[in-house]
Write a protein that holds these residues in place. Structure first.
Motif, mmCIF file in Angstrom:
data_model
loop_
_atom_site.group_PDB
_atom_site.id
_atom_site.type_symbol
_atom_site.label_atom_id
_atom_site.label_comp_id
_atom_site.label_asym_id
_atom_site.label_seq_id
_atom_site.Cartn_x
_atom_site.Cartn_y
_atom_site.Cartn_z
ATOM 1 N N ASN A 226 56.025 20.708 -8.555
ATOM 2 C CA ASN A 226 55.937 21.925 -7.757
ATOM 3 C C ASN A 226 55.576 23.099 -8.660
ATOM 4 O O ASN A 226 55.379 22.928 -9.869
ATOM 5 N N GLU A 227 55.516 24.279 -8.075
ATOM 6 C CA GLU A 227 55.127 25.472 -8.825
ATOM 7 C C GLU A 227 56.103 25.770 -9.953
ATOM 8 O O GLU A 227 55.701 26.111 -11.074
ATOM 9 N N ALA A 228 57.402 25.652 -9.669
ATOM 10 C CA ALA A 228 58.401 25.925 -10.716
ATOM 11 C C ALA A 228 58.254 24.939 -11.874
ATOM 12 O O ALA A 228 58.389 25.307 -13.048
ATOM 13 N N ALA A 229 57.976 23.679 -11.551
ATOM 14 C CA ALA A 229 57.789 22.684 -12.607
ATOM 15 C C ALA A 229 56.557 23.004 -13.445
ATOM 16 O O ALA A 229 56.549 22.778 -14.659
ATOM 17 N N ALA A 230 55.518 23.538 -12.812
ATOM 18 C CA ALA A 230 54.321 23.923 -13.566
ATOM 19 C C ALA A 230 54.629 25.030 -14.562
ATOM 20 O O ALA A 230 54.106 25.041 -15.679
ATOM 21 N N ARG A 231 55.498 25.963 -14.164
ATOM 22 C CA ARG A 231 55.890 27.027 -15.099
ATOM 23 C C ARG A 231 56.717 26.465 -16.255
ATOM 24 O O ARG A 231 56.520 26.850 -17.417
ATOM 25 N N PRO B 38 47.441 18.775 -16.626
ATOM 26 C CA PRO B 38 48.885 18.531 -16.582
ATOM 27 C C PRO B 38 49.618 19.363 -15.544
ATOM 28 O O PRO B 38 50.562 18.876 -14.912
ATOM 29 N N ALA B 39 49.204 20.607 -15.340
ATOM 30 C CA ALA B 39 49.861 21.451 -14.342
ATOM 31 C C ALA B 39 49.648 20.908 -12.939
ATOM 32 O O ALA B 39 50.549 20.957 -12.089
ATOM 33 N N VAL B 40 48.462 20.373 -12.662
ATOM 34 C CA VAL B 40 48.160 19.801 -11.356
ATOM 35 C C VAL B 40 49.087 18.624 -11.044
ATOM 36 O O VAL B 40 49.434 18.375 -9.898
ATOM 37 N N GLY C 87 50.550 28.461 -18.443
ATOM 38 C CA GLY C 87 51.913 28.288 -17.965
ATOM 39 C C GLY C 87 52.379 29.394 -17.039
ATOM 40 O O GLY C 87 53.179 29.155 -16.120
ATOM 41 N N ALA C 88 51.863 30.605 -17.230
ATOM 42 C CA ALA C 88 52.335 31.737 -16.434
ATOM 43 C C ALA C 88 51.479 32.007 -15.202
ATOM 44 O O ALA C 88 51.986 32.580 -14.227
ATOM 45 N N ALA C 89 50.206 31.626 -15.224
ATOM 46 C CA ALA C 89 49.307 32.046 -14.153
ATOM 47 C C ALA C 89 48.526 30.885 -13.538
ATOM 48 O O ALA C 89 48.834 30.434 -12.432
ATOM 49 N N THR C 90 47.515 30.385 -14.224
ATOM 50 C CA THR C 90 46.592 29.451 -13.579
ATOM 51 C C THR C 90 47.256 28.111 -13.233
ATOM 52 O O THR C 90 46.960 27.524 -12.192
ATOM 53 N N GLY C 91 48.145 27.619 -14.090
ATOM 54 C CA GLY C 91 48.807 26.360 -13.788
ATOM 55 C C GLY C 91 49.667 26.432 -12.537
ATOM 56 O O GLY C 91 49.489 25.629 -11.600
ATOM 57 N N PRO C 92 50.626 27.361 -12.452
ATOM 58 C CA PRO C 92 51.416 27.500 -11.221
ATOM 59 C C PRO C 92 50.561 27.808 -9.994
ATOM 60 O O PRO C 92 50.884 27.365 -8.886
ATOM 61 N N LEU C 93 49.456 28.548 -10.170
ATOM 62 C CA LEU C 93 48.576 28.848 -9.041
ATOM 63 C C LEU C 93 47.986 27.565 -8.453
ATOM 64 O O LEU C 93 47.983 27.368 -7.234
#
Length: 591
Positions: free
Chosen positions: A299-304, A293-295, A126-132
């Motif tokens: 957007n990036e904020a939604a991934a976080r 799920p992060a993909v 949630g903090a790193a790889t997903g938003p990346l």
């Protein structure tokens, strides 16, 4: 234009919420009818069978109805999944990974290191790889890293490791679902393997990430309901909820003492707990299936935000499973300890006849066998059972609560449905990740515009069929241990992808350094396991993965510092990732 886009987004969300509400009503109605069957006196075996089979069929139907030939939907669910739903799906995948560990609590260490490792891994996603991943628009971590290190050798290594780790996790999820279906329903293993395999193909094959994501959301709902409703029923009957901090602390302490007496979990040295947690967390944060799920978020904020939701629901699932195990332990202890062998409840004899419990060290079918076994163990006639005269398998503590507490066959079937659904969700996501690594990352990214969309999807689906056939064969033969498979996959992921992620953010690192980091990580992983001649357990594999990750980072970093130079491309990649818009990938056709 802005108002038009906002209105369109509102309409899309309203349609999505409507479909989800329809799915919830459908599942709730079906399970309600099963509960009604239980209330009107239908045979308990029939009632317990209906829910698991309905769940498998319903999840398969949901995946099939979401079929699509659009690349953006097949590989990224249209980038339209709201954060709350993506986090819910993530929790189902992580719970599927944790299921083999929960069902086998015995080992060199307590479950604390495993639990903390999985929770920390969710936090890292949630903090790193997903938003990346979402920031760059990549379909997978190997897809992104192949852009940073474009030479053929490291790219093949990334794709190969992603496919292998995903296939291993798919087999573990497959085994979890088959074991649960066989254990709860008594189905034959070959039939269960075929039935689960067909469902996995229907979930992941037609709709790709779209089917996987929404089926995982449904699986998470079934899982939470399956474990929460028995606890709610017990609370209404005045039974304390045995949990630390948020529950009855005295009941939790008593349950922990009972479980420790049965030697189902033993405390481990703090150093082992830490290395286990770190190794599993790094592996989970870079594992291809858990990044899906992060993909799919907007957007990036939604991934976080999806990461926050995933952590909340994973903690909720962990608390529910812990409360279930503790409640079952307390009930077994109250029913058996202090009673004579021939005066135990029928549920205890039934569990022992299925080899889920032992009375005086023996599998018994009734009062006569229990009395004979205790006499053979020098227990005086008429003497009550002691704690050491009882032994229980961890699987029974997880799945036997409704039976022990006489809550009805409907709740037994619902709890079974939750375990099966988690295994199905994990297997489906992992199969897609494996197939996408070969069908998309290898075919399209290596051949670029010469790869047709139809060919990409065809190869992806062919890989799905092949891995599913392998899973059917191994699960039917009961030839694999799901816990070992999950630990192996997490160790491979940590040893091979953590060095690459670190080197990708080091502007001097080039393709040669990435290859060195990969090889050093794999070699260290293998050497760490070879040094210990005993068969590796989860704790050893986590330690080996952690060693591989550190060694790969150090080797690749030293090579980059000593022999490589920063290039405009590498500098631009790092700047876009850390401070820019993440525009480091060519836009994929069809997206």
């Amino acid at each position: 234009m802005r108002n038009s886009a906002a209105g369109e987004n509102f309409e899309d969300r309203a349609r999505l919420d409507g479909r989800i509400a329809l799915a919830i009503v459908t599942f709730a109605t079906a399970y309600g009818l099963v509960a009604l069957l239980d209330r009107v006196g239908a045979p308990e075996r029939l009632v317990a069978l209906v829910s698991p089979y309905f769940t498998v069929v319903a999840l398969a139907a949901l995946g099939f109805l979401l079929h699509s030939m659009r690349v953006s939907f097949y590989y990224a669910a249209g980038r339209a999944a709201p954060a709350a739903y993506a986090g819910f799906a993530e929790a189902a995948l992580v719970t599927g990974l944790a299921a083999p560990f929960a069902a086998r609590l015995t080992g060199a260490a307590s479950p604390l290191g495993v639990t903390l490792g999985l929770l920390l891994g969710v936090a890292l996603i949630g903090a790193a790889t997903g938003p990346l991943l979402r920031k760059t628009g990549a379909f997978s971590l190997s897809d992104l890293l192949a852009t940073r290190f474009p030479r053929l050798e490291p790219r093949l290594g990334m794709i190969g490791m992603a496919a292998i780790a995903s296939a291993i996790v798919a087999l573990a999820g497959y085994q979890t679902a088959v074991d649960a279906l066989v254990g709860f329903t008594g189905a034959g293993r070959p039939f269960a393997a075929f039935f689960i395999g067909a469902a996995i193909l229907l979930i992941a094959g037609p709709g790709g990430v779209g089917g996987v994501l929404w089926s995982a959301c449904a699986a998470a709902g079934v899982l939470v309901a399956g474990f929460a409703l028995p606890q709610l029923a017990l609370m209404l009957e005045g039974f304390p909820t045995p949990l630390p901090l948020i529950g009855d602390q005295a009941a939790w302490s008593e349950a922990a003492r009972v479980i420790e007496n049965w030697r189902l979990a033993r405390p481990a040295p703090i150093a082992l707990e830490i290395t286990t947690a770190l190794g599993l967390a790094l592996g989970l944060a870079t594992l291809a299936p858990t990044l899906i799920p992060a993909v799919a978020t907007r957007n990036e904020a939604a991934a976080r935000r999806a990461g926050v939701a995933a952590l909340f629901w994973t903690l909720t699932a962990a608390a529910l499973v812990a409360a279930t195990v503790a409640s079952s332990a307390l009930i077994v202890s109250n029913l058996a300890v202090g009673q004579t062998p021939e005066r135990l409840p029928d549920s205890i004899y039934a569990a022992s006849s299925h080899d889920l419990m032992q009375i005086c060290g023996a599998k018994v079918d009734g009062p006569a066998q229990a009395r004979a076994a205790c006499l053979a163990r020098k227990l005086a006639p008429g003497a009550p059972l002691r704690p050491e005269d009882i032994s229980v398998r961890a699987e029974f503590l997880i799945g036997g609560l409704p039976q022990l507490a006489k809550l009805g066959a409907a709740l037994t079937g619902l709890l079974a449905s939750g375990v099966i659904a988690a295994g199905l969700a994990l297997a489906s996501a992992s199969l897609h990740a494996c197939a996408a690594a070969l069908g998309h990352d290898a075919l399209y990214r290596l051949r670029a515009e010469s790869a047709l969309t139809s060919r990409r999807l065809a190869i992806t689906r062919l890989v799905l069929v092949g891995v599913t056939a392998l899973g059917s064969a191994t699960s039917a033969a009961n030839a694999i241990d799901a816990r070992t498979l999950v630990a192996v996959a997490l160790a491979l992921s940590a040893a091979t992808f953590v060095p690459l992620v670190g080197l990708a953010l080091f502007a001097r690192a080039q393709s040669r350094d990435a290859m060195i980091g990969q090889l050093a990580g794999l070699a260290t992983l293998a050497a760490t396991l070879v040094v210990d001649a005993s068969p590796p357990d989860a704790e050893q594999l986590a330690w080996a993965g952690l060693c591989g990750a550190l060694a790969g980072l150090l080797a690749g970093g030293f090579s980059a510092q000593a022999f490589s130079q920063e290039t405009p491309e590498s500098r631009n990649f790092v700047e876009e990732i850390l401070g820019g818009q993440g525009n480091v990938l060519r836009e994929d056709k069809g997206v």
